[in-house]
Design a protein around this motif. Structure first.
Motif, mmCIF file in Angstrom:
data_model
loop_
_atom_site.group_PDB
_atom_site.id
_atom_site.type_symbol
_atom_site.label_atom_id
_atom_site.label_comp_id
_atom_site.label_asym_id
_atom_site.label_seq_id
_atom_site.Cartn_x
_atom_site.Cartn_y
_atom_site.Cartn_z
ATOM 1 N N LEU A 1 6.262 9.813 -46.661
ATOM 2 C CA LEU A 1 7.297 9.890 -45.611
ATOM 3 C C LEU A 1 6.660 9.904 -44.223
ATOM 4 O O LEU A 1 7.143 9.240 -43.292
ATOM 5 C CB LEU A 1 8.180 11.131 -45.802
ATOM 6 C CG LEU A 1 9.048 11.174 -47.066
ATOM 7 C CD1 LEU A 1 9.811 12.492 -47.146
ATOM 8 C CD2 LEU A 1 10.036 10.017 -47.088
ATOM 9 N N LEU A 2 5.568 10.655 -44.095
ATOM 10 C CA LEU A 2 4.880 10.722 -42.796
ATOM 11 C C LEU A 2 4.283 9.361 -42.429
ATOM 12 O O LEU A 2 4.399 8.904 -41.283
ATOM 13 C CB LEU A 2 3.755 11.771 -42.851
ATOM 14 C CG LEU A 2 4.160 13.212 -42.576
ATOM 15 C CD1 LEU A 2 3.047 14.174 -42.970
ATOM 16 C CD2 LEU A 2 4.491 13.398 -41.087
ATOM 17 N N ASP A 3 3.669 8.738 -43.421
ATOM 18 C CA ASP A 3 3.046 7.433 -43.204
ATOM 19 C C ASP A 3 4.094 6.406 -42.735
ATOM 20 O O ASP A 3 3.904 5.697 -41.743
ATOM 21 C CB ASP A 3 2.396 6.991 -44.524
ATOM 22 C CG ASP A 3 1.559 5.756 -44.333
ATOM 23 O OD1 ASP A 3 0.776 5.728 -43.368
ATOM 24 O OD2 ASP A 3 1.720 4.801 -45.128
ATOM 25 N N THR B 1 2.979 5.149 -33.638
ATOM 26 C CA THR B 1 1.997 6.107 -33.129
ATOM 27 C C THR B 1 1.898 7.311 -34.068
ATOM 28 O O THR B 1 2.859 7.643 -34.767
ATOM 29 C CB THR B 1 2.378 6.592 -31.705
ATOM 30 O OG1 THR B 1 1.450 7.589 -31.291
ATOM 31 C CG2 THR B 1 3.773 7.167 -31.636
ATOM 32 N N THR B 2 0.710 7.920 -34.080
ATOM 33 C CA THR B 2 0.587 9.161 -34.880
ATOM 34 C C THR B 2 0.635 10.381 -33.958
ATOM 35 O O THR B 2 0.550 11.516 -34.416
ATOM 36 C CB THR B 2 -0.740 9.172 -35.679
ATOM 37 O OG1 THR B 2 -1.809 8.952 -34.773
ATOM 38 C CG2 THR B 2 -0.727 8.114 -36.766
ATOM 39 N N ALA C 1 -0.630 18.038 -44.976
ATOM 40 C CA ALA C 1 -0.645 16.561 -44.948
ATOM 41 C C ALA C 1 -0.976 16.017 -43.563
ATOM 42 O O ALA C 1 -1.438 14.874 -43.426
ATOM 43 C CB ALA C 1 0.701 16.030 -45.398
ATOM 44 N N LEU C 2 -0.762 16.810 -42.528
ATOM 45 C CA LEU C 2 -0.900 16.306 -41.155
ATOM 46 C C LEU C 2 -2.341 15.975 -40.773
ATOM 47 O O LEU C 2 -2.571 15.221 -39.815
ATOM 48 C CB LEU C 2 -0.327 17.313 -40.158
ATOM 49 C CG LEU C 2 1.202 17.375 -40.077
ATOM 50 C CD1 LEU C 2 1.643 18.323 -38.982
ATOM 51 C CD2 LEU C 2 1.774 15.981 -39.789
ATOM 52 N N SER D 1 -3.985 11.768 -37.111
ATOM 53 C CA SER D 1 -4.594 12.384 -35.928
ATOM 54 C C SER D 1 -3.621 12.393 -34.745
ATOM 55 O O SER D 1 -2.900 11.412 -34.519
ATOM 56 C CB SER D 1 -5.859 11.634 -35.539
ATOM 57 O OG SER D 1 -5.519 10.327 -35.169
ATOM 58 N N GLY D 2 -3.627 13.502 -34.059
ATOM 59 C CA GLY D 2 -2.742 13.617 -32.886
ATOM 60 C C GLY D 2 -1.382 14.184 -33.228
ATOM 61 O O GLY D 2 -0.587 14.504 -32.341
ATOM 62 N N SER D 3 -1.107 14.324 -34.526
ATOM 63 C CA SER D 3 0.210 14.865 -34.899
ATOM 64 C C SER D 3 0.160 16.383 -34.959
ATOM 65 O O SER D 3 -0.885 16.959 -35.228
ATOM 66 C CB SER D 3 0.632 14.311 -36.252
ATOM 67 O OG SER D 3 -0.295 14.728 -37.229
#
Lengths: 199, 461
Positions: A113-115, A123-124, A141-142, A146-148
């Motif tokens: 889902l994140l992907d 953007t991440t 999972a984060l 990167s950056g999330s």
């Protein structure tokens, strides 16, 4: 005597003439009446046919009306019953989803889902929102994005994530609720087909 | 339909009339469906009109009243507007955007269809030639409707076009075939009382079970009117080409549709055409009207009766003018006849069905149909001339034959044209009345009918 005889002759003549006239009038009247009757008969027949036709039309109209509205009533009641069934199945399924075990494959689902969500936003560098139950799974999972960062605020949902770009202009809802909502018409169709409707 | 949703943008650059301009948008597509969310959480639908330079112009169907630049969000759904269709839509009442309006749930969809439809391949089109009986003598007899035709009704404000529309919807049928018949009725920008009249009229006559109603009332946002004919035609196409039904689509009032189009065009600051309507009015109307037709190898057909009210009864107004270019004839409602209390007040001399000749005659209606119709047209035309003459020289100055034609004109209006709103005449009855009118003329005045038909049907009084 001769006077009497002449008078008698005159009277007889008048009587005879009058009789002839009356008989002729009677004859004419009879034939007129016959003619009128003949004419009336065809008119009557036409009138009779028209009344029968109008009556038949009216009967057809009433028949159509009664059958049409009763068929529609039955169909509508069927639709309402079907909807009731579909709603029950739906709410039961949602309950089961809400109580799904968060271990095992669930972290893979969150990853997917994140992907998907970050790819769609492009953007991440995003803030991720989730519910209380999924916070730990999402947090772990984060690291792959990167950056999330995970928001301290939680959202009310069955599961999954909602991401927002850091400037706040773009949001993508990838919660299970949103995905179900998007597919709801298809799911309804599937459920209805198990009741033997639609297919 | 996909599981993937769309991105929601919260940078609204401008709100202008029915349009919202969204900034910093990537990947939006022309015609894409947009969900607008107000700061109070209310959701409205819209579609993308233009994309480029990171901006998207969105047309909001339910209007922009109450929207503000801050707090409004636009979610690009990732698909065009679709209508769920299935056989279950028959007997249902929807609003102008295709949402149920009858208190029943959404129909269980057989499939979801793009409301813009697919253009018919001209090569695959089949020439329309099968008769549709409306039960209205003047239409069936003199301007016959055929399956797959588009035949508009040109009316004026306040006249009885809606009564006529409802009567056609109740009575229309296909004769000589067992094929299913359905009516799709799209009310565009009509008054609430009219919408209720349509609904009640179909319900009470039992015709609702074979009908689908789309009701966009005058108090609904004007922009919704852009969508109403399209959702109606989408359903019609499904019923016709997927389920093999013969579908009659009645759309009233197309003038309201064009007004909505003008409103959007003005908000987009486009160069206006005649009377402020956009220059692409003709193209836009054709995307609706050209959805009528029959396809080779498919059983069903889509027939259209668009109804439009001519502003100031002006037939040269851009709406009737451009409609007339696209459609196959027209039925013109006359204010003079309406004032005389005649129903339906159709001016036959200005009306015409271009495809009538192929839909009538032996095997469809009756072998003498064309000739008797021509003779009555001719006689009524002559009657009108005689009436005009009588207005100048008086009745006393007319010849005996002129007076005969005057009688024919009166009889035509009294017995053929006039019809009760619940009177459904068969084609045989209609032709019977036409012959009754022709029989008022001396035989030597009958020049358009073959002798054999005169012998068979002429009844001298």
């Amino acid at each position: 005597m001769a006077l009497n005889s002449s008078l008698q002759q005159a009277i007889d003549k008048i009587v005879e003439k009058t009789e002839k006239e009356i008989l002729l009038d009677l004859k004419n009247s009879v034939s007129d009446s016959k003619q009128t009757l003949d004419d009336s008969l065809s008119k009557l027949e036409q009138e009779y046919d028209k009344i029968i036709l109008d009556g038949k039309k009216e009967a057809d109209k009433v028949e159509k009306k009664i059958i049409g509205s009763s068929e529609l009533d039955v169909r509508n009641k069927q639709l309402l019953l079907l909807e009731e069934g579909v709603t029950k199945v739906f709410s039961k399924a949602l309950d089961q989803i809400a109580n799904t075990d968060r271990s095992g494959d669930y972290s893979n689902l969150i990853n997917t889902l994140l992907d998907e969500a970050t790819k769609i936003l492009g953007t991440t560098k995003v803030i991720v929102f989730t519910n209380t139950k999924d916070k730990d799974v999402v947090q772990s999972a984060l690291s792959k994005f990167s950056g999330s960062e995970l928001s301290s605020d939680t959202i009310d949902c069955l599961g999954g994530i909602l991401i927002k770009s850091k400037d706040g202009t773009m949001t993508f809802d990838n919660t299970i609720d949103a995905r179900i909502e998007r597919l709801k018409p298809l799911i309804r169709k599937e459920i209805a087909s198990t009741f033997g409707v639609g297919n | 339909m996909t599981v993937e949703g769309g991105v929601q943008y919260s940078k609204i650059a401008e709100i202008k009339g029915p349009l919202v301009v969204v900034d910093d948008v990537d990947n939006a597509a022309f015609d894409e469906l947009v969900e607008i969310e107000t700061s109070e959480g209310e959701k409205r639908l819209g579609k993308v009109l233009e994309v480029g330079n990171g901006k998207a112009i969105v047309q909001v169907f339910e209007g922009t009243t109450g929207l503000s630049i801050s707090g409004t969000k636009a979610k690009f759904v990732g698909k065009v507007m679709e209508m769920p269709v299935s056989k279950e839509v028959l007997g249902r009442v929807f609003d102008g955007l295709g949402r149920p309006k009858d208190g029943l749930p959404d129909p269980i969809a057989d499939k979801f269809v793009d409301i813009n439809g697919e253009p018919m391949n001209p090569e695959q089109r089949e020439y329309p030639k099968d008769f549709i009986q409306t039960g209205i003598s003047v239409i069936d007899g003199l301007m016959t409707l055929v399956r797959g035709q588009k035949l508009p009704i040109f009316s004026g404000s306040g006249m009885s076009h809606n009564l006529l529309a409802a009567q056609i919807a109740r009575q229309a049928s296909v004769v000589g075939t067992q094929d299913d018949f359905a009516v799709v009725f799209a009310a565009i920008g009509v008054q609430y009382s009219e919408a209720e009249y349509f609904r009640r009229s179909l319900e009470e006559s039992g015709a609702l079970k074979r009908s689908v109603l789309f009701l966009n009332t005058a108090d609904n946002p004007a922009i919704e009117r852009i969508i109403t004919p399209r959702v109606a035609l989408t359903v019609a196409e499904y019923l016709a080409f997927d389920l093999g039904m013969h579908v009659l689509v009645i759309m009233t009032d197309m003038t309201n549709y064009c007004e909505a189009l003008r409103e959007i065009s003005a908000a987009r600051e486009e160069v206006p055409g005649r009377k402020g309507y956009p220059g692409y009015l003709y193209t836009d109307l054709s995307t609706i009207y050209e959805r009528a037709g029959k396809l080779q190898g498919r059983k069903g057909s889509v027939t259209q009766i668009p109804i439009l009210s001519m502003p100031s009864d002006d037939i040269t107004h851009p709406i009737p003018d451009l409609t007339g270019y696209i459609t196959e004839g027209q039925i013109v409602i006359s204010r003079d006849l309406f004032r005389q209390g005649i129903y339906p007040p159709i001016n036959i001399l200005m009306s015409l069905s271009r495809l009538m000749k192929d839909g009538i005659g032996e095997g469809s209606t009756r072998e003498d149909h064309s000739e008797v119709a021509n003779q009555v047209y001719d006689a009524y035309s002559r009657a009108q001339e005689v009436r005009a003459l009588a207005g100048i020289v008086g009745k006393a100055g007319l010849t005996e034959i002129d007076l005969k034609y005057m009688d024919v004109g009166d009889l035509f209006e009294k017995e053929f044209l006039s019809q009760a709103i619940d009177e459904n005449r068969t084609i045989e009855e209609t032709l019977g009345i036409l012959w009754k009118i022709v029989s008022k003329l001396p035989k030597n005045e009958i020049t358009k009918i073959k002798d054999k038909y005169i012998e068979q049907y002429y009844k001298e009084e």
